[in-house]
Design an enzyme around this catalytic site. Structure first.
Site, PDB file in Angstrom:
ATOM      1  N   GLY A   9      42.079  42.305  39.484  1.00 43.87           N
ATOM      2  CA  GLY A   9      41.516  41.684  38.281  1.00 43.87           C
ATOM      3  C   GLY A   9      40.198  41.017  38.645  1.00 43.87           C
ATOM      4  CB  CYS A  10      38.471  38.044  37.272  1.00 46.78           C
ATOM      5  SG  CYS A  10      37.005  37.062  37.615  1.00 46.78           S
ATOM      6  CG  PHE A  11      34.893  40.148  41.858  1.00 45.06           C
ATOM      7  CD1 PHE A  11      34.323  39.148  41.094  1.00 45.06           C
ATOM      8  CD2 PHE A  11      34.122  41.268  42.152  1.00 45.06           C
ATOM      9  CE1 PHE A  11      33.012  39.241  40.630  1.00 45.06           C
ATOM     10  CE2 PHE A  11      32.803  41.375  41.699  1.00 45.06           C
ATOM     11  CZ  PHE A  11      32.259  40.366  40.936  1.00 45.06           C
ATOM     12  CD1 TRP A  12      33.602  35.688  40.545  1.00 43.34           C
ATOM     13  CD2 TRP A  12      34.015  34.683  38.584  1.00 43.34           C
ATOM     14  NE1 TRP A  12      32.491  35.837  39.744  1.00 43.34           N
ATOM     15  CE2 TRP A  12      32.717  35.232  38.549  1.00 43.34           C
ATOM     16  CE3 TRP A  12      34.496  33.999  37.471  1.00 43.34           C
ATOM     17  CZ2 TRP A  12      31.888  35.109  37.430  1.00 43.34           C
ATOM     18  CZ3 TRP A  12      33.670  33.885  36.359  1.00 43.34           C
ATOM     19  CH2 TRP A  12      32.383  34.437  36.334  1.00 43.34           C
ATOM     20  CB  THR A  14      41.083  38.674  43.724  1.00 41.30           C
ATOM     21  OG1 THR A  14      41.593  39.030  42.436  1.00 41.30           O
ATOM     22  CG2 THR A  14      41.821  39.454  44.791  1.00 41.30           C
TER      23      THR A  14
END
Length: 173
Positions: A9-12, A14
């Site tokens: 999902g959103c890489f921030w 993760t």
């Protein structure tokens, strides 16, 4: 030092999750396994959902402190593994889940964790397992985003970051 590329999902969120884990040495956010004709895509281009790229985190780790099996089991705690092209409120192919490996020898561990996780969830796990085709580093402002913007958007609950900080591999090789 070993490496794995994880799309969750959103890489921030993760990236922030894995940065908490002891044994993770480096993280970098970027775009993985997209259209090979599109080189070094911008965030804005990937955001259009026309490039085939997934938001992913390149993780470098010390396998004596955090091995791949341990990291993948943590990964499954940070995703909804049965969701297709959506994590939290984020929708689109760029938010798909995926495990992208660079060493063929990692595949047996990935499959083992995958099968164990499948027994623990209802529904079919939708996480891609593929060799890494390509990866382009995202713009600098996306790197360590939640460190730079502590109140920034994240689809992951805060408790998960504490969980990652406290998680320890049960055995050292």
């Amino acid at each position: 030092m070993k490496e794995i590329y994880l799309a969750g999902g959103c890489f921030w969120g993760t990236e922030h999750f894995f940065k908490q884990v002891e044994g993770v040495l480096e993280t970098e956010v970027g775009f993985a396994n997209g259209n090979p004709d599109i080189k070094d895509p911008s965030y804005e281009l990937v955001y259009t959902d026309t490039t085939g790229y997934a938001e992913a985190v390149h993780i470098k780790y010390d396998e004596n402190v955090a091995d791949l099996e341990f990291l993948l089991n943590l990964y499954f705690k940070a995703i909804d593994p049965t969701s297709i092209n959506q994590q939290g409120e984020d929708k689109g192919t760029r938010y798909r889940t995926g495990i992208y490996y660079t060493e063929e020898s990692d595949l047996s561990v990935i499959k083992k964790v995958f099968m164990e996780q499948q027994q623990q969830v209802e529904g079919i796990i939708q996480v891609e397992i593929l060799p890494l085709k390509n990866f382009y580093t995202a713009e600098e402002y996306h790197q360590d985003y939640l460190d730079k913007n502590p109140d920034g958007y994240c689809h992951l609950p805060l408790e998960l970051f504490a969980y990652a900080r406290e998680a320890k591999m049960k055995h050292h090789k």
